[in-house]
Design a protein around this motif. Sequence first.
Motif, PDB file in Angstrom:
ATOM      1  N   PRO A 394       0.854  -1.198   0.000  1.00 60.50           N
ATOM      2  CA  PRO A 394       0.000   0.000   0.000  1.00 60.50           C
ATOM      3  C   PRO A 394       0.889   1.246   0.000  1.00 60.50           C
ATOM      4  N   PHE A 395       0.583   2.241  -0.720  1.00 59.78           N
ATOM      5  CA  PHE A 395      -0.554   2.456  -1.586  1.00 59.78           C
ATOM      6  C   PHE A 395      -0.038   2.740  -2.996  1.00 59.78           C
ATOM      7  N   TYR A 399      -0.710  -2.421  -5.676  1.00 54.93           N
ATOM      8  CA  TYR A 399      -1.550  -2.780  -4.522  1.00 54.93           C
ATOM      9  C   TYR A 399      -3.019  -2.822  -4.917  1.00 54.93           C
ATOM     10  N   TYR A 400      -3.470  -1.833  -5.655  1.00 60.03           N
ATOM     11  CA  TYR A 400      -4.878  -1.748  -6.026  1.00 60.03           C
ATOM     12  C   TYR A 400      -5.253  -2.803  -7.068  1.00 60.03           C
ATOM     13  N   ASP A 403      -4.741  -6.614  -5.752  1.00 60.46           N
ATOM     14  CA  ASP A 403      -5.719  -6.989  -4.724  1.00 60.46           C
ATOM     15  C   ASP A 403      -7.094  -7.254  -5.305  1.00 60.46           C
ATOM     16  N   TYR A 480      -4.200   4.366  -7.629  1.00 62.87           N
ATOM     17  CA  TYR A 480      -5.118   5.168  -6.818  1.00 62.87           C
ATOM     18  C   TYR A 480      -6.086   5.967  -7.692  1.00 62.87           C
ATOM     19  N   LYS A 521      -6.813  -8.737   3.569  1.00 64.76           N
ATOM     20  CA  LYS A 521      -5.524  -8.368   4.169  1.00 64.76           C
ATOM     21  C   LYS A 521      -4.380  -9.298   3.777  1.00 64.76           C
ATOM     22  N   THR A 524      -1.423  -8.124   1.412  1.00 63.95           N
ATOM     23  CA  THR A 524      -0.505  -7.165   2.027  1.00 63.95           C
ATOM     24  C   THR A 524       0.378  -7.834   3.070  1.00 63.95           C
TER      25      THR A 524
END
Length: 644
Positions: A394-395, A399-400, A403, A480, A521, A524
């Motif tokens: 993150p971030f 990550y986005y 996931d 993001y 979670k 991560t």
Amino acid sequence: MHVLVVFLPLAGCLIVAATGRRLGDRGAQLATVLPMLASAILGSVLFYDVALLGNERTIELFTWIDSGALQASWSLRFDTLTAVMVFVVTVVSSMVHVYSIGYMSHDRGIPRFMAYLSLFTFFMLMLVSADNFLQLFFGWEGVGVSSYLLIGFWFDRDSANAAAIKAFVVNRIGDFGFILGIFGVFFAFGTLDFDPVFEAAPSLVGQSFNFLGFNVDVLTTIAILLFVGAMGKSAQIGLHTWLPDAMEGPTPVSALIHAATMVTAGVFMVARMSPIFEYAPIALIIVVIVGASTAFFAATIGLVQNDIKRVIAYSTVSQLGYMFFAIGVSAYQAAIFHLMTHAFFKALLFLGAGSVIHGMQDEQDMRKMGGLFSKMRVTAILMWIGSLALAGVPFFAGYYSKDIILESAFASATGLGLYAYWAGIAAALMTAFYSWRVLFMTFHGPTRADPQIFEAAHESPPVMIIPLVVLALGAIFSGYLAVETFTGDGMDGFWRESILVLPENASIEAAHAGLPGWVVKAPTVVAVAGIVLAWVMYMVIPGLPAMLAARMRGIYRFILNKWYFDELYDRLFVRPMFVLGRGLWKSGDGALIDGVGPDGVAAAALSLARRAGRMQSGYLYHYAFTMLAGVAGLVSWYLFVQPG
């Protein structure tokens, strides 16, 4: 604007091809870089106009083929899916072009290299803007030819020639399935245009045809054949062996192939074919299995590679596996989202590795590096950013996108979805580990480099650093900024009709509906665990990796030798083909065809000529005897053969 964004790279290529020697190195660089930068600017404007404002359109340039039932126009299709791909391809390719000015500054073939880069980009843009299968195949094969030219750019190296041939041959295997799929589309639908095919696909559900006594589902067969083509182009397990060897080409080529062009073509194609795959559930099952297996398999190999570019190459194979198993659970939007974020951070990592290689006098073995942070601070920081995005910390961008892929796989609520989720979790752990293994072995700890090379190590010039900074911005912010639009509440309005997902397959919506906290979670947690493990093994207890390799020698050698795929293929295919080829050459072509044909006729004529030549003895009584024999023969023929 729409036409220029596609054809500007071709214009740069043609200018250099026609006037390269007169332009010189600097002129060739400007003639290709400036059109590419213009194309990137137009591609960004086009993304805003088409994807965000919804101004989709198809531009027909001319009729290409009109022969009986086969009709195909040369058209440029600009919908959201195309706009995303054009944006990614043009931005990343333009940065690679600029970077190449510095990286290839001492090469003897600068005009040729820059022309090849622009040609490669043009074919990829033709592929993503195609409006029919024939035009798609044109771009598809053009990308393959361009990759052959770029991988084998240093043709005076045997390893580069072998890698180029390997890439070309392995891709032809996949392309054979792809073209059979196109034949199947024309057989089933009577057209090669996308819209009529996609509209008619639901009407073929449940229909079959007879093949060797078996009734085979039409849509499933077409989808699987098309996916075989994607497996070759996007280096999925079984047809992956060409991609790591492609590292023999210059580093900018590696960045372009692995980040935004060739290997993403397969992902794009399957996403484009979503109206076919959604009605072929068996094909989607195969896509899940292949994608998840590839993600895990390639990550294991990346753990132990010592060539800095090969680690990143196997990372690409693994990340492509993520994209495909996302498609297999009908999360097409998540796959394209990851394709976009991956393009930024993977191009950043490859070009960052190139910066290291450039500063280390072409050294690529990480065992001969270390301590370079003091010499290349900017490159090190930028590669840290790329690795954070790749690991899904993150971030950052990865990550986005990573996931949402894993969450969609779990939310699909199928056994294969769970298999993909856990394979993806395992791959995420390994990805974080080998990413920081690269960073620690390259930039931190005591140096293992040759003292002279280490002292001479230096930061790259601004013309190479600026593209890295641009890509780093994408690696930080693209996830993001795009997550809600690509895979969030605004997803349907953004993608419109460029991607079809049936209501019963809506895995992304299911992921948003609520999942157990540990599912969300876990990616991560394993990413952090992988980073910590790499820190312990390469910074705290640097002797631990060698000890583990010695204790688990069998497993270590198995992974180090890439699961022995190359050796297996050599035994099963390469050697038998050499034996068969030599047999056909010596026995078939040499002994039979040449021996009986041209060589046999020539030998017979020569033998007759020699025998006839012996009759020219020079003795008068020999000639008199021959004349007498001839007269006797004529008289005999007249007496016994002539009628009456």
